[in-house]
Design a protein around this motif. Sequence first.
Motif, PDB file in Angstrom:
ATOM      1  N   GLY A  65       0.851  -1.197   0.000  1.00  0.00           N
ATOM      2  CA  GLY A  65       0.000   0.000   0.000  1.00  0.00           C
ATOM      3  C   GLY A  65       0.877   1.233   0.000  1.00  0.00           C
ATOM      4  N   VAL A  66       0.527   2.225   0.817  1.00  0.00           N
ATOM      5  CA  VAL A  66       1.342   3.443   0.905  1.00  0.00           C
ATOM      6  C   VAL A  66       2.663   3.132   1.591  1.00  0.00           C
ATOM      7  CG1 VAL A  66       1.551   5.641   2.146  1.00  0.00           C
ATOM      8  CG2 VAL A  66      -0.561   5.095   0.935  1.00  0.00           C
ATOM      9  N   PHE A  67       3.752   3.677   1.082  1.00  0.00           N
ATOM     10  CA  PHE A  67       5.010   3.635   1.820  1.00  0.00           C
ATOM     11  C   PHE A  67       5.536   5.056   2.017  1.00  0.00           C
ATOM     12  CE2 PHE A  67       9.707   2.837   2.058  1.00  0.00           C
ATOM     13  CZ  PHE A  67       9.688   2.350   3.353  1.00  0.00           C
ATOM     14  N   CYS A  68       5.888   5.754   0.918  1.00  0.00           N
ATOM     15  CA  CYS A  68       6.481   7.097   1.083  1.00  0.00           C
ATOM     16  C   CYS A  68       5.434   8.195   1.233  1.00  0.00           C
ATOM     17  CB  CYS A  68       7.411   7.429  -0.076  1.00  0.00           C
ATOM     18  SG  CYS A  68       6.540   7.852  -1.609  1.00  0.00           S
ATOM     19  N   GLY A  69       4.241   7.984   0.692  1.00  0.00           N
ATOM     20  CA  GLY A  69       3.170   8.978   0.807  1.00  0.00           C
ATOM     21  C   GLY A  69       3.337  10.218  -0.049  1.00  0.00           C
ATOM     22  N   ILE A  70       4.427  10.338  -0.817  1.00  0.00           N
ATOM     23  CA  ILE A  70       4.651  11.568  -1.583  1.00  0.00           C
ATOM     24  C   ILE A  70       5.031  11.318  -3.045  1.00  0.00           C
ATOM     25  CG2 ILE A  70       5.269  12.954   0.440  1.00  0.00           C
ATOM     26  CD1 ILE A  70       8.236  12.691  -0.456  1.00  0.00           C
ATOM     27  N   GLY A  71       4.752  10.133  -3.564  1.00  0.00           N
ATOM     28  CA  GLY A  71       4.969   9.925  -4.997  1.00  0.00           C
ATOM     29  C   GLY A  71       6.347   9.446  -5.397  1.00  0.00           C
ATOM     30  N   VAL A  72       7.202   9.092  -4.440  1.00  0.00           N
ATOM     31  CA  VAL A  72       8.573   8.712  -4.782  1.00  0.00           C
ATOM     32  C   VAL A  72       8.746   7.205  -4.983  1.00  0.00           C
ATOM     33  CG1 VAL A  72      10.967   8.691  -3.924  1.00  0.00           C
ATOM     34  CG2 VAL A  72       9.585  10.733  -3.650  1.00  0.00           C
ATOM     35  N   CYS A  73       8.058   6.391  -4.157  1.00  0.00           N
ATOM     36  CA  CYS A  73       8.423   4.965  -4.085  1.00  0.00           C
ATOM     37  C   CYS A  73       7.654   4.042  -5.040  1.00  0.00           C
ATOM     38  CB  CYS A  73       8.249   4.463  -2.660  1.00  0.00           C
ATOM     39  SG  CYS A  73       6.528   4.226  -2.162  1.00  0.00           S
ATOM     40  N   PHE A  74       6.480   4.444  -5.499  1.00  0.00           N
ATOM     41  CA  PHE A  74       5.653   3.636  -6.414  1.00  0.00           C
ATOM     42  C   PHE A  74       5.115   2.366  -5.770  1.00  0.00           C
ATOM     43  CE2 PHE A  74       6.170   5.747 -10.580  1.00  0.00           C
ATOM     44  CZ  PHE A  74       7.139   6.661 -10.239  1.00  0.00           C
ATOM     45  N   ASP A  75       5.102   2.290  -4.438  1.00  0.00           N
ATOM     46  CA  ASP A  75       4.547   1.103  -3.799  1.00  0.00           C
ATOM     47  C   ASP A  75       3.025   1.109  -3.821  1.00  0.00           C
ATOM     48  OD1 ASP A  75       6.080  -0.988  -3.005  1.00  0.00           O
ATOM     49  OD2 ASP A  75       6.687  -0.131  -1.097  1.00  0.00           O
ATOM     50  N   CYS A  76       2.418   2.290  -3.970  1.00  0.00           N
ATOM     51  CA  CYS A  76       0.966   2.413  -3.793  1.00  0.00           C
ATOM     52  C   CYS A  76       0.196   2.254  -5.103  1.00  0.00           C
ATOM     53  CB  CYS A  76       0.656   3.769  -3.169  1.00  0.00           C
ATOM     54  SG  CYS A  76       1.053   5.151  -4.261  1.00  0.00           S
ATOM     55  N   LEU A  77       0.825   1.659  -6.120  1.00  0.00           N
ATOM     56  CA  LEU A  77       0.184   1.554  -7.440  1.00  0.00           C
ATOM     57  C   LEU A  77      -1.187   0.884  -7.352  1.00  0.00           C
ATOM     58  CD1 LEU A  77       3.250   0.583  -9.661  1.00  0.00           C
ATOM     59  CD2 LEU A  77       2.223   2.841  -9.290  1.00  0.00           C
ATOM     60  N   GLN A 103      -1.498   3.610 -11.364  1.00  0.00           N
ATOM     61  CA  GLN A 103      -1.661   4.966 -10.842  1.00  0.00           C
ATOM     62  C   GLN A 103      -1.135   5.008  -9.410  1.00  0.00           C
ATOM     63  OE1 GLN A 103      -3.262   7.459 -12.889  1.00  0.00           O
ATOM     64  NE2 GLN A 103      -2.640   5.773 -14.212  1.00  0.00           N
ATOM     65  N   ARG A 104      -0.457   6.116  -9.065  1.00  0.00           N
ATOM     66  CA  ARG A 104       0.015   6.244  -7.690  1.00  0.00           C
ATOM     67  C   ARG A 104      -1.122   6.763  -6.814  1.00  0.00           C
ATOM     68  NH1 ARG A 104       5.448   9.381  -8.936  1.00  0.00           N
ATOM     69  NH2 ARG A 104       4.425   9.499 -10.957  1.00  0.00           N
ATOM     70  N   ALA A 105      -1.623   5.877  -5.951  1.00  0.00           N
ATOM     71  CA  ALA A 105      -2.794   6.219  -5.132  1.00  0.00           C
ATOM     72  C   ALA A 105      -2.544   7.414  -4.231  1.00  0.00           C
ATOM     73  CB  ALA A 105      -3.194   5.008  -4.286  1.00  0.00           C
ATOM     74  N   CYS A 106      -1.269   7.649  -3.857  1.00  0.00           N
ATOM     75  CA  CYS A 106      -0.997   8.766  -2.945  1.00  0.00           C
ATOM     76  C   CYS A 106      -1.028  10.106  -3.661  1.00  0.00           C
ATOM     77  CB  CYS A 106       0.336   8.573  -2.227  1.00  0.00           C
ATOM     78  SG  CYS A 106       1.791   8.744  -3.281  1.00  0.00           S
ATOM     79  N   LEU A 107      -1.087  10.103  -4.998  1.00  0.00           N
ATOM     80  CA  LEU A 107      -1.127  11.359  -5.746  1.00  0.00           C
ATOM     81  C   LEU A 107      -2.482  11.602  -6.402  1.00  0.00           C
ATOM     82  CD1 LEU A 107       2.277  11.345  -7.741  1.00  0.00           C
ATOM     83  CD2 LEU A 107       1.787  12.397  -5.532  1.00  0.00           C
TER      84      LEU A 107
HETATM   85  S1  FES Z   1       3.305   5.814  -1.459  1.00  0.00           S
HETATM   86 FE1  FES Z   1       5.204   6.108  -2.462  1.00  0.00          FE
HETATM   87  S2  FES Z   1       4.489   6.637  -4.446  1.00  0.00           S
HETATM   88 FE2  FES Z   1       2.647   6.548  -3.356  1.00  0.00          FE
END
Ligand code: FES
Lengths: 99, 468
Positions: A55-67, A76-80
């Motif tokens: 799910g969310v890891f970085c919360g700001i669009g950097v890690c791509f874990d939240c696809l 799609q990056r869910a955090c963005l």
């Molecule tokens: S949580 Fe890292 S890109 Fe969305």
Amino acid sequence: MNPLELAEAEPGPAFTVTLDGREIDALPGQTVAAALWAAGVTSWRTTRGEGRPRGVFCGIGVCFDCLVTVNDRPGQRACLVPVRPGDAIRTQEGTGHER
Amino acid sequence: MNAEEPRLAVIGAGPAGLAAALAAAGRGVRVTLVDSAEAPGGQFYRQPSAGLGARRPEALHHQWRTWRRLREGLDQYIAAGRVGHRADHHVWCVEREPEGFTVHALLGPEQEKPAVVHADAVLLATGGYEKVLPFPGWTLPGVVTAGGAQAMLKGGLVVSGRTAVVAGTGPLLLPVATGLAGAGVTVAALVESADPKALVRRAGALAGRADKLAEGAGYARELLRRRVRTLVRHTVVEAHGTDRLTAVTVAALDAEGRVRPGTERRTPCDTLAVGHGMLPHTDLAEALGCRIIGPNVHVDEEQRTDVPGVWAAGETTGIGGAALALAEGHIAGRSAAARLRGRDPDPREWAAAAKSRAALRGFFATLDSVYAPPAHWTEQVTDATVVCRCEEVTAGAVREAVGELGAGDVRTVKLLTRAGMGWCQGRVCGPAVAGIAGCPESVGRRPFARPVPLGVLADQNGDQAEAR
Ligand code: FES
Ligand SMILES: Cc1cc2nc3c(=O)[nH]c(=O)nc-3n(C[C@H](O)[C@H](O)[C@H](O)COP(=O)(O)OP(=O)(O)OC[C@H]3O[C@@H](n4cnc5c(N)ncnc54)[C@H](O)[C@@H]3O)c2cc1C
């Protein structure tokens, strides 16, 4: 106290979106990730290799874990991405292109 | 507005970019502020999304007066047509041309439509992101970066659970723990691997910034009041759960930074907010050919990079918090304005900001010497632990690449294992791979700051991108 109360938030009316067909409430201004967290969901994809939940890891669009897949668009990056009324959100398996 | 006025593109609307934009716009330069977020503020001043209708956003913030001043200044310059704010613009490359610069961006969170901004000079204020070193279980949902927990809280007014452990090292853990506690989360423990008492021994170096020490003390008082247990010289050794986090095991560290056997304790929680410091975003600077020293964009006294026409300010030049970002941004904006108008700036005009910059850089250098990850952190990383989250490369694979296949540097490890080749391009796993491989960390060298759709690249040759 929840964060909405703490910030004295008065969001517009909640609307409905679906996660794998199940209806959940979302608030205007939330990202897909925030709406899912608020609904108690913390994972919405499985990895390509081991099929592990993420799910969310970085919360700001950097890690791509939240696809996540939103309205048939995978990756799609869910955090963005802002959540919109009627969105059909689907948990994403692997790259989301495989099924 | 005078069409002859020079144009400055400021990339990043955090404290550094905002201070720079205001300084330059006030001195005869037309500024385009390009930022990927939907609203200005950057990480420190991240605001709840407008749709959430927060009437008391300051409840989640510090230094609210400074934010009000920046926000009002920005609004005035926008109204006067001196600053254009391009929100939702993700810059993937800045191109240097004979007559200036072209900033290439992708629009919106989906990042598919291209847009360009032309300018005579650029100022990079892209900030940083959090470093997290791996440990068993760190890929479980519910484990988030400390800054990420803060960003979701400040921007989305959400938390991921009811009971959190905040862990790792560095000053960011304090606002994150107080923020979560204030938002109704039970913070079961704040776990700091360093020993902040070491700061006291360096009090001389810190005295210049009594305000920053007071800020830290304020957080500490707040945590005490909320009965948050603080464990120093402790570390998380494992996160537990099958499909999501259910508990973490925390252990004490000895003087060498090794886990003390027998001290492990398990704490139930559904959220682990973890961070081991910050890393600057340097992709745009690298692609422009700016010199990078260590992890930071190198700048001179005026915040100029060594590429003519390119300034940099804030955490992209080194991690040091919002106050330092403001001072650097102010200096950079004034220097750029003077030079764009064809004169040498007079540094006496920004003496106060320069003094603040010197003191804060000294302060953070001292903090850095204290807040380092445990020296032997790799000993906790089992062979089965995933190190590269995108490509699911384990520590065992990295160790094999080094031990059996003879890889001696991060690049070779990457080629042999695919660590760092995934979506995030090694931003997350870079320090971890280097640490586990026992190689020095190297600068990433990414051709683009954002993934770019092929169609956009194909269009670059024609000028279609702009025409759309
Ligand atoms: S949580 Fe890292 S890109 Fe969305
Ligand atoms: C997730 C997170 C949360 C944080 N929370 C706190 C906190 O609560 N308290 C605290 O003291 N410190 C916090 N920090 C530290 C914080 O980074 C600094 O204190 C401060 O915000 C730095 O200011 P800056 O202007 O250098 O960068 P930032 O504030 O990071 O601003 C950089 C801006 O540049 C934009 N940007 C970056 N790359 C691009 C690109 N390629 N294209 C377009 N725009 C781009 C970003 O969207 C952002 O708006 C946090 C850091 C992170 C990463």
